[in-house]
Design a protein around this motif. Structure first.
Motif, PDB file in Angstrom:
ATOM      1  N   GLN A 285      -8.205  -0.075  77.906  1.00 48.82           N
ATOM      2  CA  GLN A 285      -7.055  -0.727  78.409  1.00 48.82           C
ATOM      3  C   GLN A 285      -7.207  -1.054  79.783  1.00 48.82           C
TER       4      GLN A 285
ATOM      5  N   ALA B 274     -10.570  -4.127  79.389  1.00 47.45           N
ATOM      6  CA  ALA B 274     -10.717  -4.857  78.528  1.00 47.45           C
ATOM      7  C   ALA B 274     -10.895  -6.552  78.972  1.00 47.45           C
ATOM      8  N   PRO B 275     -10.329  -7.198  79.929  1.00 47.73           N
ATOM      9  CA  PRO B 275     -10.351  -8.289  80.468  1.00 47.73           C
ATOM     10  C   PRO B 275     -11.845  -8.767  80.696  1.00 47.73           C
ATOM     11  N   LEU B 276     -12.583  -7.570  81.145  1.00 49.15           N
ATOM     12  CA  LEU B 276     -14.119  -7.992  81.501  1.00 49.15           C
ATOM     13  C   LEU B 276     -15.020  -7.914  80.294  1.00 49.15           C
TER      14      LEU B 276
ATOM     15  N   ARG C 203     -17.338  -8.528  77.168  1.00 50.80           N
ATOM     16  CA  ARG C 203     -17.786  -9.402  76.557  1.00 50.80           C
ATOM     17  C   ARG C 203     -18.555  -9.119  75.135  1.00 50.80           C
TER      18      ARG C 203
ATOM     19  N   GLY D 156      -5.196  -7.387  71.529  1.00 51.48           N
ATOM     20  CA  GLY D 156      -5.398  -7.557  72.876  1.00 51.48           C
ATOM     21  C   GLY D 156      -6.115  -8.932  72.989  1.00 51.48           C
TER      22      GLY D 156
ATOM     23  N   TYR E 148      -9.198  -9.748  71.834  1.00 54.66           N
ATOM     24  CA  TYR E 148     -10.620  -9.751  71.783  1.00 54.66           C
ATOM     25  C   TYR E 148     -11.274 -10.469  70.735  1.00 54.66           C
TER      26      TYR E 148
END
Ligand SMILES: O=C(O)C(=O)[C@@H](O)CO
Ligand SMILES: [Mg+2]
Length: 251
Positions: A188, A191-193, A195, A225, A227
């Motif tokens: 959590q 997550a935005p980073l 790949r 999320g 992904y």
């Protein structure tokens, strides 16, 4: 839905490397990764991937092979020339294999100078390969003593400092469990980073169905999320590879 890849350095080792591609496709994987592919001509690997209908998802820098070579030089002061030479070789392989990501390994190092060296090498690499997707991966120091990048927040800081569109995080849930304990909380946070994702059971680094990481819940969190990257099976099978694939979601 995320797609699943097989790490051919660790799975299907009952077979010679070039035969592992077809076995992975038959088992239901859509992609593959190879940690250190440098012992086999890239055109042979590429042919095997294409004929099995598989995408090559990831390779690692640097060249020394899985059986005992150092795990990278990117954070080692004084090894900048070696890093650049190895990176260029990884780049040539990645281009020939059409590999989606290159994992840049920091190696054994410590301290502020190592951090500065890693940042300088990554800053060079993202410019050297603007069209490649580069990843860095926190790896636990119990299994890899002295490995420099063993902290998710440090990896996030470094990615922020480099601030390049072609550098992201490789999230290995087994290492997250080893380093942080709570895989979902680590996910959590970063997550935005991310790949690329890798999975294995904990403890033991065997099949994801073995141990205490709740992979159905983890896969659901990835899906919820948004992904859309690959999830790669990177574990040491406790049984014959195919017998242990009951965890793999199949359509
Ligand atoms: O050990 C891991 O986890 C990896 O992903 C490898 O790339 C390290 O060699
Ligand atoms: Mg990994």
């Amino acid at each position: 839905m995320a797609r699943f890849a097989a790490n051919l350095t660790m799975l299907f080792t009952e077979l010679p490397m070039l035969d592992r591609f077809a076995a992975a496709a038959d088992a239901g994987f859509q992609g593959v990764e190879i940690l250190f592919p440098y012992d086999i001509p890239a055109r042979e690997l590429s042919r095997a991937a294409v004929s099995a209908g598989l995408e090559m998802v990831l390779i690692n820098t640097p060249p020394p092979n899985w059986a005992g070579g150092p795990r990278g030089f990117a954070a080692q002061p004084g090894q900048e020339d070696r890093f650049r030479h190895d990176f260029d070789r990884a780049l040539r392989f990645a281009q020939a294999l059409r590999a989606r990501h290159i994992h840049v390994m920091s190696g054994v190092a410590e301290g502020a100078q190592a951090r500065a060296t890693l940042i300088a090498n990554l800053a060079w690499a993202v410019q050297r390969a603007p069209h490649a997707s580069l990843t860095i991966e926190p790896i636990n120091r119990t299994d890899f003593p002295g490995y420099f990048l063993s902290d998710f927040d440090l990896a996030a800081d470094i990615i922020a400092q480099i601030d390049a569109p072609n550098l992201g995080l490789q999230f290995d849930a087994y290492h997250a469990r080893m380093i942080e304990g709570d895989v979902m909380a680590a996910w959590q946070r970063v997550a935005p980073l991310v790949r690329h994702v890798q999975i294995a059971g904990w403890p033991g680094r065997h099949e994801p169905s073995m141990g205490d990481i709740d992979y159905p819940a983890f896969f659901a969190a990835l899906e919820d999320g948004g992904y859309r990257g690959w999830i790669s099976a990177e574990y040491n099978p406790a049984r014959h590879t195919e017998t242990g694939l009951d965890w793999l979601p199949r359509p």
